[in-house]
Design a protein around this motif. Structure first.
Motif, PDB file in Angstrom:
ATOM      1  N   ILE A  47       0.832  -1.200   0.000  1.00  0.00           N
ATOM      2  CA  ILE A  47       0.000   0.000   0.000  1.00  0.00           C
ATOM      3  C   ILE A  47       0.869   1.253   0.000  1.00  0.00           C
ATOM      4  CG2 ILE A  47      -1.970  -1.132   1.094  1.00  0.00           C
ATOM      5  CD1 ILE A  47      -1.076   0.060   3.760  1.00  0.00           C
ATOM      6  N   LEU A  48       0.269   2.349  -0.380  1.00  0.00           N
ATOM      7  CA  LEU A  48       0.923   3.650  -0.342  1.00  0.00           C
ATOM      8  C   LEU A  48       0.528   4.340   0.955  1.00  0.00           C
ATOM      9  CD1 LEU A  48       0.156   4.779  -3.994  1.00  0.00           C
ATOM     10  CD2 LEU A  48       2.246   3.714  -3.135  1.00  0.00           C
ATOM     11  N   GLY A  49       1.409   5.159   1.485  1.00  0.00           N
ATOM     12  CA  GLY A  49       1.113   5.856   2.728  1.00  0.00           C
ATOM     13  C   GLY A  49       2.153   5.519   3.775  1.00  0.00           C
ATOM     14  N   PRO A  50       1.828   5.734   5.038  1.00  0.00           N
ATOM     15  CA  PRO A  50       2.821   5.523   6.088  1.00  0.00           C
ATOM     16  C   PRO A  50       3.175   4.059   6.342  1.00  0.00           C
ATOM     17  CG  PRO A  50       0.731   6.164   7.051  1.00  0.00           C
ATOM     18  CD  PRO A  50       0.574   6.280   5.559  1.00  0.00           C
ATOM     19  N   TYR A  51       2.357   3.135   5.847  1.00  0.00           N
ATOM     20  CA  TYR A  51       2.631   1.713   6.008  1.00  0.00           C
ATOM     21  C   TYR A  51       2.993   1.105   4.665  1.00  0.00           C
ATOM     22  CZ  TYR A  51       1.026   2.072  10.745  1.00  0.00           C
ATOM     23  OH  TYR A  51       0.918   2.419  12.053  1.00  0.00           O
ATOM     24  N   ASP A  52       3.709  -0.006   4.701  1.00  0.00           N
ATOM     25  CA  ASP A  52       4.144  -0.687   3.481  1.00  0.00           C
ATOM     26  C   ASP A  52       3.193  -1.793   3.048  1.00  0.00           C
ATOM     27  OD1 ASP A  52       6.702   0.722   3.168  1.00  0.00           O
ATOM     28  OD2 ASP A  52       7.220  -0.282   5.052  1.00  0.00           O
ATOM     29  N   TYR A  53       2.564  -2.470   4.024  1.00  0.00           N
ATOM     30  CA  TYR A  53       1.740  -3.637   3.718  1.00  0.00           C
ATOM     31  C   TYR A  53       0.470  -3.649   4.545  1.00  0.00           C
ATOM     32  CZ  TYR A  53       6.166  -5.237   1.858  1.00  0.00           C
ATOM     33  OH  TYR A  53       7.337  -5.322   1.160  1.00  0.00           O
ATOM     34  N   LEU A  54      -0.567  -4.244   3.964  1.00  0.00           N
ATOM     35  CA  LEU A  54      -1.819  -4.510   4.648  1.00  0.00           C
ATOM     36  C   LEU A  54      -2.090  -5.994   4.497  1.00  0.00           C
ATOM     37  CD1 LEU A  54      -4.628  -3.498   5.866  1.00  0.00           C
ATOM     38  CD2 LEU A  54      -5.414  -3.636   3.502  1.00  0.00           C
ATOM     39  N   ASP A  55      -2.281  -6.688   5.604  1.00  0.00           N
ATOM     40  CA  ASP A  55      -2.606  -8.112   5.592  1.00  0.00           C
ATOM     41  C   ASP A  55      -3.979  -8.304   6.222  1.00  0.00           C
ATOM     42  OD1 ASP A  55      -0.091  -9.315   4.625  1.00  0.00           O
ATOM     43  OD2 ASP A  55       0.734  -8.405   6.435  1.00  0.00           O
ATOM     44  N   VAL A  56      -4.747  -9.198   5.636  1.00  0.00           N
ATOM     45  CA  VAL A  56      -6.047  -9.581   6.176  1.00  0.00           C
ATOM     46  C   VAL A  56      -5.983 -11.085   6.409  1.00  0.00           C
ATOM     47  CG1 VAL A  56      -8.530  -9.610   5.791  1.00  0.00           C
ATOM     48  CG2 VAL A  56      -7.149  -7.756   4.815  1.00  0.00           C
ATOM     49  N   PHE A  57      -6.333 -11.500   7.623  1.00  0.00           N
ATOM     50  CA  PHE A  57      -6.286 -12.927   7.947  1.00  0.00           C
ATOM     51  C   PHE A  57      -7.347 -13.273   8.964  1.00  0.00           C
ATOM     52  CE2 PHE A  57      -3.370 -10.748  10.816  1.00  0.00           C
ATOM     53  CZ  PHE A  57      -3.598 -11.324  12.053  1.00  0.00           C
ATOM     54  N   HIS A  58      -7.634 -14.558   9.070  1.00  0.00           N
ATOM     55  CA  HIS A  58      -8.557 -15.077  10.083  1.00  0.00           C
ATOM     56  C   HIS A  58      -7.749 -15.830  11.132  1.00  0.00           C
ATOM     57  CE1 HIS A  58     -11.719 -14.885   6.777  1.00  0.00           C
ATOM     58  NE2 HIS A  58     -12.120 -14.046   7.706  1.00  0.00           N
ATOM     59  N   ALA A  59      -8.065 -15.583  12.380  1.00  0.00           N
ATOM     60  CA  ALA A  59      -7.419 -16.278  13.498  1.00  0.00           C
ATOM     61  C   ALA A  59      -8.488 -16.693  14.495  1.00  0.00           C
ATOM     62  CB  ALA A  59      -6.385 -15.372  14.163  1.00  0.00           C
ATOM     63  N   LYS A  60      -8.161 -17.712  15.285  1.00  0.00           N
ATOM     64  CA  LYS A  60      -9.172 -18.235  16.216  1.00  0.00           C
ATOM     65  C   LYS A  60      -9.442 -17.295  17.385  1.00  0.00           C
ATOM     66  CE  LYS A  60      -5.882 -21.079  18.745  1.00  0.00           C
ATOM     67  NZ  LYS A  60      -5.538 -22.417  19.202  1.00  0.00           N
ATOM     68  N   ASP A  61      -8.462 -16.444  17.728  1.00  0.00           N
ATOM     69  CA  ASP A  61      -8.653 -15.530  18.851  1.00  0.00           C
ATOM     70  C   ASP A  61      -7.622 -14.407  18.804  1.00  0.00           C
ATOM     71  OD1 ASP A  61      -6.246 -16.697  19.809  1.00  0.00           O
ATOM     72  OD2 ASP A  61      -7.363 -18.137  21.022  1.00  0.00           O
ATOM     73  N   ILE A  62      -7.785 -13.467  19.708  1.00  0.00           N
ATOM     74  CA  ILE A  62      -6.900 -12.302  19.765  1.00  0.00           C
ATOM     75  C   ILE A  62      -5.465 -12.704  20.109  1.00  0.00           C
ATOM     76  CG2 ILE A  62      -7.345 -11.696  22.183  1.00  0.00           C
ATOM     77  CD1 ILE A  62      -7.173  -9.087  19.432  1.00  0.00           C
ATOM     78  N   ASP A  63      -5.300 -13.749  20.904  1.00  0.00           N
ATOM     79  CA  ASP A  63      -3.948 -14.202  21.252  1.00  0.00           C
ATOM     80  C   ASP A  63      -3.194 -14.677  20.011  1.00  0.00           C
ATOM     81  OD1 ASP A  63      -4.517 -13.620  23.874  1.00  0.00           O
ATOM     82  OD2 ASP A  63      -4.751 -15.701  24.501  1.00  0.00           O
ATOM     83  N   THR A  64      -3.879 -15.412  19.154  1.00  0.00           N
ATOM     84  CA  THR A  64      -3.240 -15.890  17.929  1.00  0.00           C
ATOM     85  C   THR A  64      -2.913 -14.717  17.007  1.00  0.00           C
ATOM     86  OG1 THR A  64      -4.420 -17.983  18.120  1.00  0.00           O
ATOM     87  CG2 THR A  64      -3.476 -17.457  15.966  1.00  0.00           C
ATOM     88  N   ALA A  65      -3.836 -13.771  16.882  1.00  0.00           N
ATOM     89  CA  ALA A  65      -3.577 -12.586  16.049  1.00  0.00           C
ATOM     90  C   ALA A  65      -2.392 -11.791  16.599  1.00  0.00           C
ATOM     91  CB  ALA A  65      -4.819 -11.712  15.967  1.00  0.00           C
ATOM     92  N   SER A  66      -2.302 -11.697  17.908  1.00  0.00           N
ATOM     93  CA  SER A  66      -1.169 -10.999  18.531  1.00  0.00           C
ATOM     94  C   SER A  66       0.140 -11.716  18.235  1.00  0.00           C
ATOM     95  CB  SER A  66      -1.364 -10.893  20.045  1.00  0.00           C
ATOM     96  OG  SER A  66      -2.482 -10.100  20.339  1.00  0.00           O
TER      97      SER A  66
END
Length: 98
Positions: A47-66
Motif C-alpha cells: 500500500i501507499l502511505g505511512p505503512y508498506d503492507y496490509l494483511d487480512v487474515f482469520h485467526a481463532k482468537d486475539i492471542d493468535t492474532a497478537s
C-alpha cells in the motif's frame, strides 16, 4: 475464526533494495505458518502511505492474532498495528438488532 487486519511498516534498513523484501516475506510467511498453522490468510497488499503492507487474515482468537503480529515484527525490523475486524455483512446483521 475471526477476521483481523494488520498494517506493517518496515524500517528503512530493511528496504534498501527489492531482493531482500522477497526473502523477508518468505521467512516471515514460513515462520507464521509454523507457529500459527490455523491462521488463514485472506489477502496481502502493498500500500501507499505511512505503512508498506496490509494483511487480512482469520485467526481463532486475539492471542493468535497478537502472535502473528509479534512474529512479523521480528522480520525486517517491522512495526505493526493490528485490529479485529467485522465483515460488512455481519456488521449489518448486528446493526439490525438495535
Amino acid at each position: 475464526m475471526s477476521p483481523f487486519v494488520m498494517l506493517t511498516r518496515l524500517s528503512p534498513e530493511a528496504v534498501r533494495s527489492p531482493q531482500p523484501l522477497e526473502q523477508l516475506e518468505r521467512n516471515a510467511t514460513e515462520r507464521v505458518r509454523k507457529e500459527c498453522p490455523d491462521v488463514e490468510w485472506v489477502g496481502n497488499y502493498a500500500i501507499l502511505g505511512p505503512y508498506d503492507y496490509l494483511d487480512v487474515f482469520h485467526a481463532k482468537d486475539i492471542d493468535t492474532a497478537s502472535k502473528v503480529s509479534m512474529l512479523v515484527r521480528t522480520f525486517g525490523h517491522a512495526q505493526t498495528e493490528g485490529w479485529p475486524a467485522t465483515e460488512w455483512r455481519h456488521f449489518k446483521e448486528i446493526a439490525r438488532t438495535l
